[in-house]
Design a protein around this motif. Structure first.
Motif, PDB file in Angstrom:
ATOM      1  N   MET A   5      87.425  67.371  76.892  1.00 31.44           N
ATOM      2  CA  MET A   5      87.916  67.639  78.241  1.00 31.44           C
ATOM      3  C   MET A   5      87.361  66.578  79.183  1.00 31.44           C
ATOM      4  N   LEU A   6      88.255  65.769  79.744  1.00 34.72           N
ATOM      5  CA  LEU A   6      87.872  64.857  80.812  1.00 34.72           C
ATOM      6  C   LEU A   6      87.657  65.720  82.040  1.00 34.72           C
ATOM      7  N   ASP A   7      86.471  65.689  82.615  1.00 35.03           N
ATOM      8  CA  ASP A   7      86.123  66.571  83.728  1.00 35.03           C
ATOM      9  C   ASP A   7      85.296  65.781  84.736  1.00 35.03           C
ATOM     10  N   LEU A   8      85.986  64.989  85.550  1.00 36.32           N
ATOM     11  CA  LEU A   8      85.333  64.122  86.522  1.00 36.32           C
ATOM     12  C   LEU A   8      85.447  64.719  87.927  1.00 36.32           C
ATOM     13  N   PRO A   9      84.548  64.355  88.827  1.00 34.15           N
ATOM     14  CA  PRO A   9      84.589  64.913  90.184  1.00 34.15           C
ATOM     15  C   PRO A   9      85.834  64.501  90.973  1.00 34.15           C
ATOM     16  N   GLN A  10      86.420  63.344  90.643  1.00 29.82           N
ATOM     17  CA  GLN A  10      87.628  62.885  91.323  1.00 29.82           C
ATOM     18  C   GLN A  10      88.465  62.078  90.340  1.00 29.82           C
ATOM     19  N   ALA A  11      89.750  61.924  90.663  1.00 28.07           N
ATOM     20  CA  ALA A  11      90.644  61.152  89.806  1.00 28.07           C
ATOM     21  C   ALA A  11      90.211  59.692  89.809  1.00 28.07           C
ATOM     22  N   VAL A  12      90.264  59.076  88.645  1.00 33.08           N
ATOM     23  CA  VAL A  12      89.915  57.668  88.505  1.00 33.08           C
ATOM     24  C   VAL A  12      90.972  56.983  87.648  1.00 33.08           C
ATOM     25  N   ALA A  13      91.063  55.686  87.798  1.00 27.20           N
ATOM     26  CA  ALA A  13      91.921  54.877  86.940  1.00 27.20           C
ATOM     27  C   ALA A  13      91.053  54.357  85.805  1.00 27.20           C
ATOM     28  N   LEU A  14      91.269  54.865  84.617  1.00 27.01           N
ATOM     29  CA  LEU A  14      90.518  54.418  83.448  1.00 27.01           C
ATOM     30  C   LEU A  14      91.102  53.095  82.985  1.00 27.01           C
ATOM     31  N   ARG A  15      90.249  52.114  82.751  1.00 24.88           N
ATOM     32  CA  ARG A  15      90.685  50.786  82.305  1.00 24.88           C
ATOM     33  C   ARG A  15      90.252  50.582  80.866  1.00 24.88           C
ATOM     34  N   HIS A  16      90.998  49.764  80.159  1.00 22.23           N
ATOM     35  CA  HIS A  16      90.624  49.400  78.802  1.00 22.23           C
ATOM     36  C   HIS A  16      89.209  48.824  78.836  1.00 22.23           C
ATOM     37  N   GLY A  17      88.337  49.334  77.997  1.00 19.65           N
ATOM     38  CA  GLY A  17      86.957  48.853  77.952  1.00 19.65           C
ATOM     39  C   GLY A  17      85.973  49.730  78.707  1.00 19.65           C
ATOM     40  N   ASP A  18      86.483  50.640  79.527  1.00 16.80           N
ATOM     41  CA  ASP A  18      85.589  51.586  80.206  1.00 16.80           C
ATOM     42  C   ASP A  18      85.001  52.547  79.179  1.00 16.80           C
ATOM     43  N   GLY A  19      83.965  53.245  79.574  1.00 20.17           N
ATOM     44  CA  GLY A  19      83.366  54.270  78.736  1.00 20.17           C
ATOM     45  C   GLY A  19      83.348  55.600  79.463  1.00 20.17           C
ATOM     46  N   LEU A  20      83.317  56.660  78.703  1.00 21.49           N
ATOM     47  CA  LEU A  20      83.184  58.006  79.253  1.00 21.49           C
ATOM     48  C   LEU A  20      81.936  58.641  78.665  1.00 21.49           C
ATOM     49  N   ARG A  21      80.977  58.993  79.545  1.00 16.18           N
ATOM     50  CA  ARG A  21      79.744  59.630  79.077  1.00 16.18           C
ATOM     51  C   ARG A  21      80.019  61.114  78.861  1.00 16.18           C
ATOM     52  N   LEU A  22      79.642  61.588  77.687  1.00 20.20           N
ATOM     53  CA  LEU A  22      79.777  63.005  77.354  1.00 20.20           C
ATOM     54  C   LEU A  22      78.541  63.759  77.827  1.00 20.20           C
ATOM     55  N   GLU A  23      78.649  65.071  77.920  1.00 20.61           N
ATOM     56  CA  GLU A  23      77.517  65.900  78.344  1.00 20.61           C
ATOM     57  C   GLU A  23      76.282  65.670  77.479  1.00 20.61           C
ATOM     58  N   ASP A  24      76.480  65.399  76.191  1.00 20.48           N
ATOM     59  CA  ASP A  24      75.335  65.215  75.290  1.00 20.48           C
ATOM     60  C   ASP A  24      74.813  63.778  75.293  1.00 20.48           C
ATOM     61  N   GLY A  25      75.371  62.900  76.168  1.00 18.21           N
ATOM     62  CA  GLY A  25      74.886  61.529  76.290  1.00 18.21           C
ATOM     63  C   GLY A  25      75.664  60.511  75.475  1.00 18.21           C
ATOM     64  N   ARG A  26      76.436  60.951  74.506  1.00 19.34           N
ATOM     65  CA  ARG A  26      77.242  60.002  73.740  1.00 19.34           C
ATOM     66  C   ARG A  26      78.325  59.404  74.635  1.00 19.34           C
ATOM     67  N   ILE A  27      78.917  58.316  74.165  1.00 19.42           N
ATOM     68  CA  ILE A  27      79.927  57.613  74.956  1.00 19.42           C
ATOM     69  C   ILE A  27      81.215  57.481  74.150  1.00 19.42           C
ATOM     70  N   LEU A  28      82.332  57.721  74.839  1.00 14.29           N
ATOM     71  CA  LEU A  28      83.660  57.464  74.283  1.00 14.29           C
ATOM     72  C   LEU A  28      84.186  56.176  74.912  1.00 14.29           C
ATOM     73  N   ALA A  29      84.723  55.277  74.092  1.00 16.53           N
ATOM     74  CA  ALA A  29      85.348  54.059  74.604  1.00 16.53           C
ATOM     75  C   ALA A  29      86.787  54.373  75.011  1.00 16.53           C
ATOM     76  N   VAL A  30      87.223  53.834  76.140  1.00 12.62           N
ATOM     77  CA  VAL A  30      88.606  53.962  76.583  1.00 12.62           C
ATOM     78  C   VAL A  30      89.365  52.745  76.065  1.00 12.62           C
ATOM     79  N   GLN A  31      90.461  53.007  75.364  1.00 14.26           N
ATOM     80  CA  GLN A  31      91.285  51.927  74.822  1.00 14.26           C
ATOM     81  C   GLN A  31      92.719  52.099  75.301  1.00 14.26           C
TER      82      GLN A  31
END
Length: 159
Positions: free
Chosen positions: A42-68
């Protein structure tokens, strides 16, 4: 699994997994994502963002998902010279189309009407399946905003 923070490209290392998204699904605040490995997130951010190729998403447990950026049906636009390519870019901008600038070409989403326009302007539009990661634009957050200068103050100028 919840993604709670956007990490801009170049500010993170070592992704645990990735999400593959087309252009339409990369501007979100809250959205159910499927990772490349098949997990729900679940993407759960405080506000809408434009995700770009190469960005990362920090998970609650600290791991990171790469945006492609997912491959999409696009047009790669070429021209015989830089002047023609700039003229084509002006026409695309005049139509407020999202564009991606790559070395020697402009990439847009597939549109047969625009392909004909490009050909009429002396360019070449080649259909491709490729990732589409357009410019965020002058009005996007973090780009310096949008400023107008209205009028002038006579005290600042000698007449």
């Amino acid at each position: 699994m919840r993604a709670i923070e956007l990490l801009p490209a170049g500010t993170w290392k070592d992704a645990a997994d990735a999400v593959l998204l087309d252009h339409d699904h990369r501007h979100r605040r809250r959205f159910l994502l499927k990772t490349v490995s098949g997990e729900d997130c679940m993407l759960d951010l405080p506000q809408a963002v434009a995700l770009r190729h190469g960005d990362g998403l920090r998970l609650e447990d600290g791991r990171i998902l790469a945006v492609q950026a997912m491959a999409e049906r696009v047009l790669d636009i070429h021209a015989h010279d830089e002047d023609a390519l700039m003229r084509i870019a002006w026409h695309l901008g005049n139509r407020h189309l999202p564009v991606q600038f790559l070395p020697g070409l402009i990439r847009i989403r597939y549109d047969h009407v625009i392909a004909e326009m490009v050909e009429g302007l002396g360019g070449h539009a080649e259909e491709e399946d490729a990732p589409f990661d357009p410019e965020s634009g002058a009005y996007a957050p973090g780009t310096g905003g949008h400023h107008h200068h209205h009028g002038h103050d006579d005290d600042d100028h000698k007449h």
